[in-house]
Design a protein around this motif. Structure first.
Motif, PDB file in Angstrom:
ATOM      1  N   SER A  67      35.195  18.060  77.935  1.00 45.19           N
ATOM      2  CA  SER A  67      34.908  18.511  79.291  1.00 45.19           C
ATOM      3  C   SER A  67      35.783  19.725  79.574  1.00 45.19           C
ATOM      4  CB  SER A  67      35.205  17.393  80.305  1.00 45.19           C
ATOM      5  OG  SER A  67      34.358  16.291  80.102  1.00 45.19           O
ATOM      6  N   ALA A  68      35.162  20.891  79.743  1.00 49.87           N
ATOM      7  CA  ALA A  68      35.915  22.129  79.890  1.00 49.87           C
ATOM      8  C   ALA A  68      35.557  22.836  81.179  1.00 49.87           C
ATOM      9  CB  ALA A  68      35.653  23.055  78.700  1.00 49.87           C
ATOM     10  N   ILE A  69      36.505  23.610  81.677  1.00 47.92           N
ATOM     11  CA  ILE A  69      36.287  24.483  82.820  1.00 47.92           C
ATOM     12  C   ILE A  69      36.726  25.890  82.442  1.00 47.92           C
ATOM     13  CG2 ILE A  69      36.559  22.629  84.509  1.00 47.92           C
ATOM     14  CD1 ILE A  69      39.398  23.728  85.067  1.00 47.92           C
ATOM     15  N   PRO A 108      32.094  25.458  84.548  1.00 46.62           N
ATOM     16  CA  PRO A 108      32.382  25.501  85.987  1.00 46.62           C
ATOM     17  C   PRO A 108      33.835  25.886  86.245  1.00 46.62           C
ATOM     18  CG  PRO A 108      32.434  23.238  85.227  1.00 46.62           C
ATOM     19  CD  PRO A 108      31.996  24.068  84.043  1.00 46.62           C
ATOM     20  N   ALA A 109      34.127  26.288  87.466  1.00 48.58           N
ATOM     21  CA  ALA A 109      35.501  26.622  87.855  1.00 48.58           C
ATOM     22  C   ALA A 109      36.355  25.376  88.014  1.00 48.58           C
ATOM     23  CB  ALA A 109      35.496  27.435  89.145  1.00 48.58           C
ATOM     24  N   THR A 110      35.754  24.275  88.444  1.00 47.79           N
ATOM     25  CA  THR A 110      36.439  22.986  88.581  1.00 47.79           C
ATOM     26  C   THR A 110      35.482  21.898  88.114  1.00 47.79           C
ATOM     27  OG1 THR A 110      35.716  22.617  90.861  1.00 47.79           O
ATOM     28  CG2 THR A 110      37.801  23.795  90.563  1.00 47.79           C
ATOM     29  N   ARG A 111      36.025  20.710  87.911  1.00 49.83           N
ATOM     30  CA  ARG A 111      35.184  19.604  87.459  1.00 49.83           C
ATOM     31  C   ARG A 111      35.835  18.288  87.855  1.00 49.83           C
ATOM     32  NH1 ARG A 111      31.511  18.987  82.897  1.00 49.83           N
ATOM     33  NH2 ARG A 111      32.015  21.091  82.185  1.00 49.83           N
ATOM     34  N   GLN A 112      35.023  17.364  88.327  1.00 49.15           N
ATOM     35  CA  GLN A 112      35.469  15.998  88.564  1.00 49.15           C
ATOM     36  C   GLN A 112      35.049  15.163  87.369  1.00 49.15           C
ATOM     37  OE1 GLN A 112      36.638  15.064  92.006  1.00 49.15           O
ATOM     38  NE2 GLN A 112      37.475  13.209  91.103  1.00 49.15           N
ATOM     39  N   SER A 113      35.987  14.440  86.786  1.00 48.30           N
ATOM     40  CA  SER A 113      35.698  13.596  85.633  1.00 48.30           C
ATOM     41  C   SER A 113      36.302  12.224  85.905  1.00 48.30           C
ATOM     42  CB  SER A 113      36.274  14.206  84.349  1.00 48.30           C
ATOM     43  OG  SER A 113      35.999  13.402  83.221  1.00 48.30           O
ATOM     44  N   ALA A 115      38.320   9.616  87.607  1.00 52.45           N
ATOM     45  CA  ALA A 115      39.474   9.693  88.501  1.00 52.45           C
ATOM     46  C   ALA A 115      40.266  10.979  88.321  1.00 52.45           C
ATOM     47  CB  ALA A 115      40.390   8.496  88.278  1.00 52.45           C
ATOM     48  N   LEU A 116      39.793  11.877  87.440  1.00 46.55           N
ATOM     49  CA  LEU A 116      40.476  13.133  87.168  1.00 46.55           C
ATOM     50  C   LEU A 116      39.774  14.285  87.872  1.00 46.55           C
ATOM     51  CD1 LEU A 116      40.946  12.855  83.284  1.00 46.55           C
ATOM     52  CD2 LEU A 116      42.452  11.963  85.071  1.00 46.55           C
ATOM     53  N   PHE A 117      40.569  15.228  88.385  1.00 46.68           N
ATOM     54  CA  PHE A 117      40.023  16.485  88.891  1.00 46.68           C
ATOM     55  C   PHE A 117      40.619  17.608  88.067  1.00 46.68           C
ATOM     56  CE2 PHE A 117      39.800  20.264  91.495  1.00 46.68           C
ATOM     57  CZ  PHE A 117      38.517  20.205  92.000  1.00 46.68           C
ATOM     58  N   LEU A 118      39.757  18.467  87.522  1.00 48.98           N
ATOM     59  CA  LEU A 118      40.183  19.546  86.649  1.00 48.98           C
ATOM     60  C   LEU A 118      40.093  20.874  87.384  1.00 48.98           C
ATOM     61  CD1 LEU A 118      39.229  17.189  84.750  1.00 48.98           C
ATOM     62  CD2 LEU A 118      38.458  18.939  83.146  1.00 48.98           C
TER      63      LEU A 118
END
Length: 258
Positions: A67-69, A108-113, A115-118
């Motif tokens: 999972s990358a941003i 994307p610039a951000t990502r919810q995974s 319980a994690l927010f990237l």
């Protein structure tokens, strides 16, 4: 093992950031992750910019599930004209194929995974440090927990992951949320002029990342620092006309001569 009978299963996640085109460092980190049997990876951006091997790094990342941003330098590669780019971005831009650019553009610039927010910098800015603050010429301080909490806002996440500063840091906020910067895989030191001239230095030449281990509500964080052939990476930077990068890769510091 994922867990013994009667115990909650263990989830292990490798957290990468700021590879900056250093394929040698990335390969060492991926081998370390594989050696621990970790299958889940998140990547916080600034993948390719730097005078090393941006195209090879792009190929490796495109082949590896994670999972990358996008980071700020990833955005510069996609939005700026080459003559408006810094030297590291310009070098990377000249090496990338349309497929590499399409991959960057898909992030994307951000990502919810779960319980994690990237995010790369803060949830609203990929150009702002979250856990540090530049307060004057060559003055970088740790940002206070209240200020960090204000930059995060009302996000629904137990753990917020950030990069950008290349500094391995962990903070627990008063409300219990964790904020983690895993450090930089591929660039242990750099200098910048914004908002004031400053240096970010890890003080060592190893590739850095972090591992999150969750069992139920319990969370363990481990910082990992992996040795690789950093002298070969430094020699490549020298050949590509970047003695500043070569010094950073050799020592984890920026030369004090200028």
């Amino acid at each position: 093992m994922d867990g013994a009978p009667g115990l909650s299963p263990v989830q292990r996640i490798a957290v990468l950031a700021d590879i900056h085109g250093n394929l040698m460092a990335l390969d060492a980190v991926l081998a370390d992750i594989d050696g621990q049997g970790i299958s889940e990876i998140v990547n916080l951006g600034d993948h390719l910019s730097g005078p090393l091997d941006p195209a090879g790094t792009a190929e490796r990342l495109m082949q590896r599930p994670m999972s990358a941003i996008a980071g700020n330098h990833d955005q510069y590669l996609l939005t700026l004209a080459p003559d408006a780019m810094g030297l590291s971005d310009r070098f990377a831009h000249a090496s990338l194929t349309p497929a590499h650019r399409a991959w960057l553009g898909s992030l994307p610039a951000t990502r919810q995974s779960g319980a994690l927010f990237l995010c790369h910098g803060t949830p609203l800015s990929d150009e702002t440090y979250l856990l540090e603050e530049v307060v004057g010429d060559h003055q970088v301080i740790a940002r206070g927990a209240g200020a960090v909490d204000a930059l995060i806002g009302e996000l629904e996440a137990d753990i917020l992951l950030c990069g950008h500063s290349h500094q391995p840091r962990l903070m627990r906020l008063p409300n219990g949320r964790l904020v983690l910067n895993p450090g930089s895989v591929g660039c242990p030191a750099y200098q910048d002029e914004t908002p004031y001239p400053h240096r970010m230095e890890c003080g060592h030449a190893m590739a850095s990342y972090a591992v999150i281990e969750r069992r139920g509500t319990a969370v363990d964080i481990a910082f990992r620092h992996v040795a690789y052939d950093h002298l070969a990476a430094a020699a490549l930077a020298e050949r590509n006309g970047r003695p500043d990068w070569a010094e950073a890769l050799r020592s984890g510091r920026i030369g004090r001569g200028g």
